[in-house]
Design a protein around this motif. Structure first.
Motif, PDB file in Angstrom:
ATOM      1  N   MET A   1      36.240 -11.843   1.317  1.00 33.52           N
ATOM      2  CA  MET A   1      35.433 -11.598   2.522  1.00 33.52           C
ATOM      3  C   MET A   1      33.960 -11.802   2.196  1.00 33.52           C
ATOM      4  N   THR A   2      33.260 -12.457   3.088  1.00 32.65           N
ATOM      5  CA  THR A   2      31.816 -12.625   2.959  1.00 32.65           C
ATOM      6  C   THR A   2      31.147 -12.186   4.255  1.00 32.65           C
ATOM      7  N   VAL A   3      30.034 -11.468   4.106  1.00 37.48           N
ATOM      8  CA  VAL A   3      29.247 -11.029   5.249  1.00 37.48           C
ATOM      9  C   VAL A   3      27.828 -11.518   5.029  1.00 37.48           C
ATOM     10  N   ASP A   4      27.389 -12.438   5.867  1.00 35.85           N
ATOM     11  CA  ASP A   4      26.029 -12.977   5.789  1.00 35.85           C
ATOM     12  C   ASP A   4      25.266 -12.532   7.033  1.00 35.85           C
ATOM     13  N   THR A   5      24.050 -12.111   6.826  1.00 34.72           N
ATOM     14  CA  THR A   5      23.225 -11.624   7.930  1.00 34.72           C
ATOM     15  C   THR A   5      21.860 -12.291   7.868  1.00 34.72           C
ATOM     16  N   ILE A   6      21.434 -12.812   9.000  1.00 33.32           N
ATOM     17  CA  ILE A   6      20.088 -13.372   9.093  1.00 33.32           C
ATOM     18  C   ILE A   6      19.446 -12.894  10.393  1.00 33.32           C
ATOM     19  N   VAL A   7      18.155 -12.785  10.351  1.00 27.81           N
ATOM     20  CA  VAL A   7      17.355 -12.479  11.539  1.00 27.81           C
ATOM     21  C   VAL A   7      16.396 -13.635  11.722  1.00 27.81           C
ATOM     22  N   TYR A   8      16.500 -14.283  12.887  1.00 27.18           N
ATOM     23  CA  TYR A   8      15.639 -15.442  13.108  1.00 27.18           C
ATOM     24  C   TYR A   8      14.817 -15.248  14.383  1.00 27.18           C
ATOM     25  N   SER A   9      13.607 -15.752  14.296  1.00 30.62           N
ATOM     26  CA  SER A   9      12.665 -15.642  15.411  1.00 30.62           C
ATOM     27  C   SER A   9      11.729 -16.833  15.356  1.00 30.62           C
ATOM     28  N   ALA A  10      10.718 -16.809  16.206  1.00 26.02           N
ATOM     29  CA  ALA A  10       9.766 -17.920  16.210  1.00 26.02           C
ATOM     30  C   ALA A  10       9.002 -18.006  14.892  1.00 26.02           C
ATOM     31  N   ASP A  11       8.953 -16.892  14.148  1.00 30.26           N
ATOM     32  CA  ASP A  11       8.233 -16.890  12.865  1.00 30.26           C
ATOM     33  C   ASP A  11       9.068 -17.431  11.713  1.00 30.26           C
ATOM     34  N   GLY A  12      10.377 -17.612  11.937  1.00 31.57           N
ATOM     35  CA  GLY A  12      11.212 -18.141  10.868  1.00 31.57           C
ATOM     36  C   GLY A  12      12.499 -17.352  10.708  1.00 31.57           C
ATOM     37  N   ARG A  13      13.180 -17.617   9.612  1.00 30.34           N
ATOM     38  CA  ARG A  13      14.478 -17.008   9.335  1.00 30.34           C
ATOM     39  C   ARG A  13      14.335 -16.058   8.149  1.00 30.34           C
ATOM     40  N   THR A  14      14.991 -14.887   8.301  1.00 31.77           N
ATOM     41  CA  THR A  14      14.935 -13.893   7.230  1.00 31.77           C
ATOM     42  C   THR A  14      16.340 -13.390   6.926  1.00 31.77           C
ATOM     43  N   PRO A  15      16.825 -13.550   5.699  1.00 27.77           N
ATOM     44  CA  PRO A  15      18.139 -12.995   5.352  1.00 27.77           C
ATOM     45  C   PRO A  15      18.057 -11.485   5.133  1.00 27.77           C
ATOM     46  N   TRP A  16      19.129 -10.779   5.482  1.00 23.19           N
ATOM     47  CA  TRP A  16      19.198  -9.325   5.317  1.00 23.19           C
ATOM     48  C   TRP A  16      20.456  -8.981   4.521  1.00 23.19           C
ATOM     49  N   GLU A  17      20.308  -7.978   3.686  1.00 22.69           N
ATOM     50  CA  GLU A  17      21.444  -7.498   2.909  1.00 22.69           C
ATOM     51  C   GLU A  17      22.281  -6.495   3.690  1.00 22.69           C
ATOM     52  N   ASP A  18      21.640  -5.726   4.530  1.00 22.10           N
ATOM     53  CA  ASP A  18      22.324  -4.660   5.265  1.00 22.10           C
ATOM     54  C   ASP A  18      22.518  -5.083   6.722  1.00 22.10           C
ATOM     55  N   PRO A  19      23.760  -5.384   7.143  1.00 19.50           N
ATOM     56  CA  PRO A  19      23.987  -5.795   8.543  1.00 19.50           C
ATOM     57  C   PRO A  19      23.601  -4.704   9.540  1.00 19.50           C
ATOM     58  N   ALA A  20      23.803  -3.434   9.178  1.00 24.04           N
ATOM     59  CA  ALA A  20      23.490  -2.347  10.114  1.00 24.04           C
ATOM     60  C   ALA A  20      21.997  -2.251  10.360  1.00 24.04           C
ATOM     61  N   ALA A  21      21.207  -2.374   9.304  1.00 29.13           N
ATOM     62  CA  ALA A  21      19.759  -2.284   9.460  1.00 29.13           C
ATOM     63  C   ALA A  21      19.185  -3.489  10.185  1.00 29.13           C
ATOM     64  N   ALA A  22      19.856  -4.627  10.077  1.00 25.58           N
ATOM     65  CA  ALA A  22      19.349  -5.852  10.705  1.00 25.58           C
ATOM     66  C   ALA A  22      19.403  -5.783  12.222  1.00 25.58           C
ATOM     67  N   ARG A  23      20.224  -4.893  12.768  1.00 29.04           N
ATOM     68  CA  ARG A  23      20.342  -4.824  14.226  1.00 29.04           C
ATOM     69  C   ARG A  23      19.020  -4.419  14.867  1.00 29.04           C
ATOM     70  N   ASP A  24      18.265  -3.579  14.219  1.00 24.76           N
ATOM     71  CA  ASP A  24      17.011  -3.087  14.787  1.00 24.76           C
ATOM     72  C   ASP A  24      15.812  -3.945  14.403  1.00 24.76           C
ATOM     73  N   ALA A  25      16.051  -5.045  13.698  1.00 24.39           N
ATOM     74  CA  ALA A  25      14.932  -5.902  13.290  1.00 24.39           C
ATOM     75  C   ALA A  25      14.415  -6.709  14.475  1.00 24.39           C
ATOM     76  N   ASP A  26      13.151  -7.116  14.389  1.00 21.24           N
ATOM     77  CA  ASP A  26      12.568  -7.948  15.438  1.00 21.24           C
ATOM     78  C   ASP A  26      13.154  -9.355  15.361  1.00 21.24           C
ATOM     79  N   GLY A  27      13.537  -9.888  16.505  1.00 22.56           N
ATOM     80  CA  GLY A  27      14.124 -11.215  16.554  1.00 22.56           C
ATOM     81  C   GLY A  27      15.606 -11.150  16.900  1.00 22.56           C
ATOM     82  N   THR A  28      16.314 -12.233  16.640  1.00 16.27           N
ATOM     83  CA  THR A  28      17.745 -12.331  16.932  1.00 16.27           C
ATOM     84  C   THR A  28      18.530 -12.185  15.636  1.00 16.27           C
TER      85      THR A  28
END
Length: 326
Positions: A1-28
């Motif tokens: 199993m692999t879980v990859d998480t990224i948050v992307y916005s007009a400023d660029g793409r940011t990978p996240w280690e924690d999927p739960a914490a990424a939900r509240d990040a700015d962007g998509t």
């Protein structure tokens, strides 16, 4: 199993280690889960308020559908690719169920294996494609579903090539395996039809903009996917008609061939019948009485009967030829 998480916005793409914490990040936020065990999605499900029944459907084998929940929409589609080989179509049609959990600014995808259509969009996000970054989660889901639907066209293109080959064989009066190939194609099309109809219904819900997570600007893109699915369904029905026509042509050709053989056998039997009658009559060798056949004692009786039988057969053959029975 692999879980990859990224948050992307007009400023660029940011990978996240924690999927739960990424939900509240700015962007998509996009959480991509590949090849998950049955009990490995609990953390992601808790973080994004995904119901256990949705996880069960995502990991099971159910028909494509769309279900709306309070804060997200559950979309289930099936990616399909056709693998050529000396196996049945059920084994050649590789179907991978793909689940989309679509929130206002987040997307969770669950794949049993890496789906090429999803991989293509994922790579574009990683390349920070501006069009994806500016449209949000609903547009990203659209791009994934659009690539899934595009794969259906490739499958039907392959089936169309097979139909054309079978039609040529039918015209060329091929062997008895043609009917088997036609029936295989009809089963192929039935399998694709069972895949397309529920997918069209599911995408239709998105195209109407029923889920609140689908923005008005994105609806037109889902309508485009819906139009493609309508076209695919029509192609399947057209190809089924073509295979039915090819089957009818084959059966008619087979029937005509059988009738031709029976006609020739009937002509042979008709020619031989009067000859058999003559031979049977002159085979009754009654003698010693003036009322018996006088030809039995004639020295030219045998040649005369043979000439008469030959003439009778010739007259019948000429008649059959004039009537186009030969």
């Amino acid at each position: 199993m692999t879980v990859d998480t990224i948050v992307y916005s007009a400023d660029g793409r940011t990978p996240w280690e924690d999927p739960a914490a990424a939900r509240d990040a700015d962007g998509t936020t996009w959480v991509r889960v590949v090849d998950p065990p049955a009990d490995a999605l609990d953390e992601v499900a808790d973080a994004y308020d995904i119901h256990p029944l949705e996880i069960e459907d995502a990991l099971g084998n159910v028909r494509p559908k769309v279900e709306e929940f309070d804060d997200h929409t559950f979309v289930l589609v099936k990616d399909a690719t056709l693998r050529r080989g000396d196996v049945t179509f059920a084994e050649e049609l590789r179907v991978l169920q793909t689940a989309f959990f679509l929130g206002d600014d987040w997307l969770v995808t669950v794949e049993p294996q890496r789906v090429e259509a999803i991989e293509t969009v994922w790579e574009r996000v990683n390349r920070e494609e501006p069009r994806l970054a500016s449209r949000g989660a609903d547009f990203t889901a659209y791009r994934c579903i659009d690539h899934v639907v595009d794969d259906y066209f490739s499958i039907l293109d392959d089936i169309e090539d097979d139909i054309e080959a079978v039609e040529d064989e039918v015209v060329d009066a091929a062997g008895g395996d043609v009917l088997e190939r036609i029936n295989d194609l009809r089963r192929d099309l039935l399998s694709v039809r069972r895949l397309l109809w529920p997918t069209r219904e599911a995408v239709g819900v998105l195209a109407r903009g029923d889920p609140v997570q689908i923005s008005e600007d994105t609806e037109k893109y889902y309508r485009d996917v819906y139009d493609h699915l309508v076209q695919l369904v029509e192609l399947v029905e057209t190809y089924r008609d073509l295979t039915s026509g090819a089957r009818d042509i084959y059966l008619n050709a087979l029937s005509m061939s059988t009738n031709d053989v029976m006609k020739k056998l009937t002509v042979v039997a008709t020619v031989i019948l009067p000859l058999t009658f003559v031979a049977g009559v002159y085979g009754m060798n009654f003698g010693g009485s003036p009322v018996n056949m006088p030809e039995l004692g004639w020295q030219y009786g045998y040649p005369a009967v043979m000439v008469g039988m030959g003439a009778m057969a010739g007259i019948l053959l000429v008649y059959f030829r004039q009537e186009n029975w030969l």
